[in-house]
Design a protein around this motif. Structure first.
Motif, PDB file in Angstrom:
ATOM      1  N   ALA A 428       0.850  -1.186   0.000  1.00 49.80           N
ATOM      2  CA  ALA A 428       0.000   0.000   0.000  1.00 49.80           C
ATOM      3  C   ALA A 428       0.889   1.241   0.000  1.00 49.80           C
ATOM      4  CB  ALA A 428      -0.914  -0.001   1.220  1.00 49.80           C
ATOM      5  N   GLU A 429       0.276   2.390  -0.217  1.00 51.31           N
ATOM      6  CA  GLU A 429       1.010   3.653  -0.169  1.00 51.31           C
ATOM      7  C   GLU A 429       1.085   4.140   1.270  1.00 51.31           C
ATOM      8  OE1 GLU A 429      -0.789   6.431  -2.820  1.00 51.31           O
ATOM      9  OE2 GLU A 429       0.399   5.732  -4.525  1.00 51.31           O
ATOM     10  N   ALA A 430       2.315   4.465   1.703  1.00 54.98           N
ATOM     11  CA  ALA A 430       2.555   5.007   3.036  1.00 54.98           C
ATOM     12  C   ALA A 430       3.757   5.943   2.926  1.00 54.98           C
ATOM     13  CB  ALA A 430       2.808   3.889   4.043  1.00 54.98           C
ATOM     14  N   LEU A 431       4.162   6.548   4.017  1.00 53.38           N
ATOM     15  CA  LEU A 431       5.251   7.520   3.968  1.00 53.38           C
ATOM     16  C   LEU A 431       6.591   6.832   3.745  1.00 53.38           C
ATOM     17  CD1 LEU A 431       4.235   9.964   6.848  1.00 53.38           C
ATOM     18  CD2 LEU A 431       3.878  10.213   4.385  1.00 53.38           C
ATOM     19  N   ILE A 432       7.364   7.407   2.801  1.00 54.61           N
ATOM     20  CA  ILE A 432       8.713   6.928   2.521  1.00 54.61           C
ATOM     21  C   ILE A 432       9.636   8.139   2.415  1.00 54.61           C
ATOM     22  CG2 ILE A 432       7.903   4.876   1.276  1.00 54.61           C
ATOM     23  CD1 ILE A 432       8.635   6.346  -1.335  1.00 54.61           C
ATOM     24  N   ILE A 433      10.953   7.885   2.508  1.00 52.61           N
ATOM     25  CA  ILE A 433      11.939   8.950   2.304  1.00 52.61           C
ATOM     26  C   ILE A 433      12.411   8.856   0.866  1.00 52.61           C
ATOM     27  CG2 ILE A 433      14.167   9.877   3.011  1.00 52.61           C
ATOM     28  CD1 ILE A 433      13.738   8.567   5.727  1.00 52.61           C
ATOM     29  N   PHE A 434      12.206   9.940   0.106  1.00 54.30           N
ATOM     30  CA  PHE A 434      12.605   9.931  -1.298  1.00 54.30           C
ATOM     31  C   PHE A 434      12.926  11.346  -1.741  1.00 54.30           C
ATOM     32  CE2 PHE A 434      11.784  10.120  -5.871  1.00 54.30           C
ATOM     33  CZ  PHE A 434      12.570   9.067  -6.309  1.00 54.30           C
ATOM     34  N   GLY A 435      14.103  11.506  -2.369  1.00 50.88           N
ATOM     35  CA  GLY A 435      14.492  12.806  -2.921  1.00 50.88           C
ATOM     36  C   GLY A 435      14.600  13.897  -1.877  1.00 50.88           C
ATOM     37  N   GLY A 436      15.057  13.525  -0.673  1.00 50.55           N
ATOM     38  CA  GLY A 436      15.231  14.535   0.365  1.00 50.55           C
ATOM     39  C   GLY A 436      13.941  14.950   1.040  1.00 50.55           C
ATOM     40  N   ARG A 437      12.870  14.189   0.841  1.00 53.44           N
ATOM     41  CA  ARG A 437      11.580  14.499   1.454  1.00 53.44           C
ATOM     42  C   ARG A 437      10.938  13.231   1.966  1.00 53.44           C
ATOM     43  NH1 ARG A 437       8.393  18.748   0.012  1.00 53.44           N
ATOM     44  NH2 ARG A 437       7.009  17.777   1.541  1.00 53.44           N
ATOM     45  N   THR A 438      10.088  13.400   2.961  1.00 47.20           N
ATOM     46  CA  THR A 438       9.228  12.307   3.408  1.00 47.20           C
ATOM     47  C   THR A 438       7.917  12.460   2.644  1.00 47.20           C
ATOM     48  OG1 THR A 438      10.246  12.353   5.584  1.00 47.20           O
ATOM     49  CG2 THR A 438       8.144  11.199   5.374  1.00 47.20           C
ATOM     50  N   PRO A 555      11.142  25.331   9.940  1.00 47.47           N
ATOM     51  CA  PRO A 555      10.125  24.699   9.089  1.00 47.47           C
ATOM     52  C   PRO A 555       9.812  25.568   7.877  1.00 47.47           C
ATOM     53  CG  PRO A 555       9.118  25.627  11.060  1.00 47.47           C
ATOM     54  CD  PRO A 555      10.605  25.726  11.264  1.00 47.47           C
ATOM     55  N   ILE A 556       9.277  24.953   6.864  1.00 44.42           N
ATOM     56  CA  ILE A 556       8.850  25.694   5.674  1.00 44.42           C
ATOM     57  C   ILE A 556       7.362  25.455   5.460  1.00 44.42           C
ATOM     58  CG2 ILE A 556      11.113  25.619   4.560  1.00 44.42           C
ATOM     59  CD1 ILE A 556      10.090  23.356   2.822  1.00 44.42           C
ATOM     60  N   PHE A 557       6.738  26.431   4.808  1.00 40.95           N
ATOM     61  CA  PHE A 557       5.304  26.375   4.552  1.00 40.95           C
ATOM     62  C   PHE A 557       5.085  26.497   3.049  1.00 40.95           C
ATOM     63  CE2 PHE A 557       5.906  27.668   8.864  1.00 40.95           C
ATOM     64  CZ  PHE A 557       4.872  27.086   9.581  1.00 40.95           C
ATOM     65  N   GLN A 558       4.313  25.567   2.501  1.00 52.19           N
ATOM     66  CA  GLN A 558       4.100  25.532   1.062  1.00 52.19           C
ATOM     67  C   GLN A 558       2.608  25.448   0.761  1.00 52.19           C
ATOM     68  OE1 GLN A 558       6.262  21.969   0.138  1.00 52.19           O
ATOM     69  NE2 GLN A 558       8.212  23.054  -0.137  1.00 52.19           N
ATOM     70  N   GLU A 559       2.204  26.117  -0.324  1.00 57.46           N
ATOM     71  CA  GLU A 559       0.805  26.059  -0.739  1.00 57.46           C
ATOM     72  C   GLU A 559       0.536  24.751  -1.474  1.00 57.46           C
ATOM     73  OE1 GLU A 559      -1.666  28.348  -4.054  1.00 57.46           O
ATOM     74  OE2 GLU A 559      -1.238  29.641  -2.320  1.00 57.46           O
ATOM     75  N   ASN A 560      -0.576  24.124  -1.121  1.00 63.33           N
ATOM     76  CA  ASN A 560      -0.991  22.880  -1.777  1.00 63.33           C
ATOM     77  C   ASN A 560      -2.396  23.091  -2.333  1.00 63.33           C
ATOM     78  OD1 ASN A 560      -1.827  20.344  -2.564  1.00 63.33           O
ATOM     79  ND2 ASN A 560      -1.050  19.293  -0.749  1.00 63.33           N
ATOM     80  N   GLN A 570       0.743  19.079   8.333  1.00 61.83           N
ATOM     81  CA  GLN A 570       2.170  18.782   8.401  1.00 61.83           C
ATOM     82  C   GLN A 570       2.460  17.549   7.551  1.00 61.83           C
ATOM     83  OE1 GLN A 570       3.796  18.280  12.332  1.00 61.83           O
ATOM     84  NE2 GLN A 570       5.915  18.284  11.615  1.00 61.83           N
ATOM     85  N   VAL A 571       3.466  17.659   6.666  1.00 59.83           N
ATOM     86  CA  VAL A 571       3.810  16.541   5.775  1.00 59.83           C
ATOM     87  C   VAL A 571       5.233  16.034   5.995  1.00 59.83           C
ATOM     88  CG1 VAL A 571       2.171  17.262   4.000  1.00 59.83           C
ATOM     89  CG2 VAL A 571       4.510  18.144   3.936  1.00 59.83           C
ATOM     90  N   ASP A 572       6.020  16.744   6.791  1.00 64.26           N
ATOM     91  CA  ASP A 572       7.358  16.262   7.136  1.00 64.26           C
ATOM     92  C   ASP A 572       7.675  16.762   8.539  1.00 64.26           C
ATOM     93  OD1 ASP A 572       9.627  14.784   6.656  1.00 64.26           O
ATOM     94  OD2 ASP A 572      10.020  15.715   4.717  1.00 64.26           O
ATOM     95  N   TRP A 573       8.501  15.995   9.270  1.00 64.39           N
ATOM     96  CA  TRP A 573       8.726  16.279  10.682  1.00 64.39           C
ATOM     97  C   TRP A 573      10.193  16.580  10.946  1.00 64.39           C
ATOM     98  CZ3 TRP A 573       5.012  13.529   8.599  1.00 64.39           C
ATOM     99  CH2 TRP A 573       3.707  13.668   9.097  1.00 64.39           C
ATOM    100  N   PRO A 604      20.230  16.783   9.490  1.00 64.08           N
ATOM    101  CA  PRO A 604      19.158  17.526  10.167  1.00 64.08           C
ATOM    102  C   PRO A 604      17.967  17.640   9.212  1.00 64.08           C
ATOM    103  CG  PRO A 604      20.888  19.017   9.433  1.00 64.08           C
ATOM    104  CD  PRO A 604      21.384  17.631   9.175  1.00 64.08           C
ATOM    105  N   TRP A 605      16.795  17.491   9.743  1.00 64.75           N
ATOM    106  CA  TRP A 605      15.599  17.425   8.897  1.00 64.75           C
ATOM    107  C   TRP A 605      14.608  18.499   9.329  1.00 64.75           C
ATOM    108  CZ3 TRP A 605      16.508  14.339   4.999  1.00 64.75           C
ATOM    109  CH2 TRP A 605      15.472  13.986   4.132  1.00 64.75           C
ATOM    110  N   ARG A 606      14.090  19.224   8.386  1.00 67.62           N
ATOM    111  CA  ARG A 606      13.150  20.291   8.692  1.00 67.62           C
ATOM    112  C   ARG A 606      11.710  19.788   8.614  1.00 67.62           C
ATOM    113  NH1 ARG A 606      13.914  24.972   6.181  1.00 67.62           N
ATOM    114  NH2 ARG A 606      15.830  24.501   5.004  1.00 67.62           N
ATOM    115  N   ALA A 607      10.863  20.434   9.380  1.00 64.12           N
ATOM    116  CA  ALA A 607       9.429  20.172   9.282  1.00 64.12           C
ATOM    117  C   ALA A 607       8.877  20.904   8.068  1.00 64.12           C
ATOM    118  CB  ALA A 607       8.715  20.627  10.543  1.00 64.12           C
ATOM    119  N   VAL A 608       7.879  20.301   7.429  1.00 64.20           N
ATOM    120  CA  VAL A 608       7.246  20.903   6.258  1.00 64.20           C
ATOM    121  C   VAL A 608       5.741  20.932   6.489  1.00 64.20           C
ATOM    122  CG1 VAL A 608       6.880  20.737   3.778  1.00 64.20           C
ATOM    123  CG2 VAL A 608       9.091  20.081   4.741  1.00 64.20           C
TER     124      VAL A 608
END
Length: 628
Positions: A428-438, A555-560, A570-573, A604-608
């Motif tokens: 199934a589809e779940a969270l993965i680490i890919f291309g520097g993003r979760t 953290p960064i904030f992006q329009e979806n 929140q899509v990344d922690w 180090p990982w930023r929240a998104v």
């Protein structure tokens, strides 16, 4: 006596004097003649200065006394063969008429005039003195200088070749709408350019009209009658071809059907040389048929698989949970030969040739035979807080390894056994680490399985051949039974991303190794067990703990556009970056067996956070303040 002698001498002197006087007179006469000759030559040179000497003809045209330009014009006006001549090219009853100029043959009047003018004016001194007198006395006839651009002749022959050339056609078979016809052959004809050009060149150089018979190569067909072959093709196309694989156990017979229209594309009608000449053979297009067999092979080929077992801790015996699978491979080469042979004999239902291979471990093997006597390593990981999709992926991936045997000396590849991680294979589809993003992707949670296997091998004292850590610290892999986070588990994770990233360990014992995996979804646990025979190895390990800790970026904030206005998600922690070094020492019989070191660098990982279009800035600002 004295007087007589004197007289004789006097007479002798008189004779010699006369002889000398005669010779002087002769030489004087020759000198006079030579002088007159030279004077005459010089006189002609002066008289005809800038003009052609008398009695010089070019191609029959008298150019005496003319300047070079006058001679050029005269020759241009009188030597009209390139424009008025007629060259007839002939092939049997067909004729093609050209002027020499149309074939690239031209008069070079300028060069011809220059050559005429140079008569008596070139060469050594002797030639320049005597040639003018010789020409004046006897005259000279020169051939005109011509230019020949053979490319124009070749172009003319190429045009003619389009009419002359005819391909060699052997008797052949034609199939239209499954109707087979035998077609007659045709004599092949090909204009021989080299020989024809040579003949044409010779004719042009005569400066006369003429007929040039073109050289044409002819080759008769070798095959006359194909009625027998036509009948063979009709027989092949009379019915569909059915390829089949015999029943395998309880499975039904597999069949693949090819209609005559498809068979036509697989036919090969081939002309071959024989001792008596040539013939046409009927067969199959190996490439076309092989392509079909390769598709069939993808359906039926399978590798042999060892039986899968679990170890009964009470009886200490193996119990079969999945029977061994006999490997089978379609023998494409032999099947090609069989199909062609049977088809030519008129058969249309043909069994494919299958090669089988037995697995190394069958259903009846015993624990004693494999050297499996006890539990040698076990590890349980925890995945509290996992989504239903992540749990599904953990269960799907773990099941791939339940009951698998690892041979003595074998390097076990997790990616090889895991196979394709896709929706079709139950993931199934779940969270993965890919291309520097979760991000959300197929197979999120599989690394829970790879991490658990890594730790079972690590604490079991088995050599780790390949291991890759995650890009950043993931809380699942530092969870304890109570649900708390144990930082000492940092650096003991392993990721797998088929086929690029793998986890491998080696069974360096003389005994087989049986792996069992158990997922307890309600308890959120995954347990991996190794059964074998202990060789007394003991594992000690030390961790450096988290070093060189780096705070996560802001953290960064992006329009979806998929979110509603004022919806924030929140899509990344955030996670701290750090380095961890783990030293493992494996002892056997009280001695160090081997040591290895596992160095992990976590970024180090930023929240998104994402928000919907039209979100009120005040709402977003209030949310940001709530995070601080």
């Amino acid at each position: 006596m004295m007087r007589r002698t004197a007289t004789l001498r006097q007479g002798s002197f008189t004779w010699q004097a006369l002889l000398l006087q005669g010779m002087i007179s002769l030489i004087g006469g020759m000198g006079l003649f030579l002088a007159l000759f030279v004077v005459g030559s010089i006189f002609l040179g002066v008289l005809y200065s800038g003009r052609i000497y008398p009695k010089v003809r070019v191609g029959g045209v008298d150019v005496s006394g003319m300047t070079i330009e006058q001679a050029r014009q005269t020759l241009q006006q009188n030597l009209l063969y390139p424009q008025t001549g007629r060259i007839v090219l002939q092939d049997k009853e067909r004729l093609w008429i050209y002027t020499p100029s149309e074939l690239g043959f031209f008069l070079d009047a300028q060069h011809s005039a220059v050559v005429a003018y140079e008569v008596g004016r070139k060469g050594n001194l002797w030639q320049r003195l005597f040639t003018p007198i010789e020409v004046w006395l006897s005259g000279i006839s020169l051939s005109p200088r011509m230019t020949y651009d053979e490319r124009k002749a070749l172009m003319a022959l190429q045009i003619i070749a389009e009419e002359i050339n005819a391909p060699l056609v052997e008797a052949s078979l034609q199939i239209r709408d499954l109707e087979v016809q035998a077609l007659p052959g045709q004599v092949g004809r090909s204009l021989d350019f080299e020989t024809s050009l040579a003949a044409l060149r010779n004719q042009l150089m005569t400066l006369t009209d003429g007929v040039v018979v073109l050289s044409v190569k002819e080759q008769p067909p070798e095959i006359l009658d194909l009625s027998a072959q036509a009948e063979t093709v009709r027989r092949i196309l009379s019915s569909p071809l059915v390829l089949q694989v015999p029943a395998d156990g309880d499975a039904e017979t597999l069949q693949w059907r090819y209609e005559p229209a498809e068979l036509v594309r697989m036919l090969k009608i081939e002309r071959v040389k024989t001792t008596s000449g040539a013939s046409v053979q009927i067969g199959l297009q190996k490439n076309a048929l092989q392509a079909q067999l390769e598709k069939i092979a993808q359906e039926i080929n399978r590798a042999p698989e060892n039986a899968r077992f679990i170890f009964n801790d009470e009886t200490r015996q193996l119990e079969v949970i999945q029977a061994a699978v006999i490997g089978r491979t379609l023998n494409i080469e032999k099947s090609l030969q069989m199909i062609e042979q049977k088809l030519l004999q008129g058969e249309h239902r043909i069994e494919l040739v299958i090669d089988t291979r037995l697995p190394e471990i069958g259903d009846t093997v015993t624990a004693e035979e494999l050297g499996i006597r006890e539990l040698v390593s076990s590890y349980t990981s925890y995945f509290y807080g996992s989504s239903a999709e992540r749990i599904q992926n953990i269960q799907t991936a773990a099941a791939r390894f339940h009951g698998i045997l690892v041979a003595p000396g074998e390097t076990f590849s997790m990616a090889e056994k895991l196979g394709d991680v896709s929706l079709d294979n139950g993931y199934a589809e779940a969270l993965i680490i890919f291309g520097g993003r979760t991000i959300k992707g197929v197979g999120g949670g599989v690394c829970q399985v790879s991490t658990t296997l890594f730790r079972a091998a690590f604490f079991g004292g088995y050599p780790v051949v390949e291991r890759h850590s995650h890009a950043y610290r993931v809380s699942y892999y530092e969870q304890t039974r109570s649900g708390s986070i144990d930082p000492n588990l940092a650096g003991l994770d392993a990721t797998v991303f088929v086929p690029v990233v793998d986890f491998k360990f080696k069974n360096d014992t003389p005994y087989w190794l049986l792996m069992e995996t158990y997922v307890n979804a309600p308890a959120r646990t995954l347990t991996w067990k190794f059964y074998s025979t202990s060789d007394g190895r003991v594992v000690e390990w030390q961790t450096s703990g988290l070093q060189y800790i780096v705070e996560p970026p802001d953290p960064i904030f992006q329009e979806n556009p998929e979110l509603a206005p004022n919806e924030i998600r929140q899509v990344d922690w955030a996670a701290e970056g750090a380095d961890v070094t783990i030293l493992r020492t494996v002892y056997k019989d009280g001695q160090i067996y081997f040591q290895d070191r596992f160095v992990t660098h976590y970024l180090p990982w930023r929240a998104v956070y994402e928000y919907g279009p039209g979100t009120d800035p005040e709402v977003l600002e209030a949310f940001i303040k709530s995070l601080s």
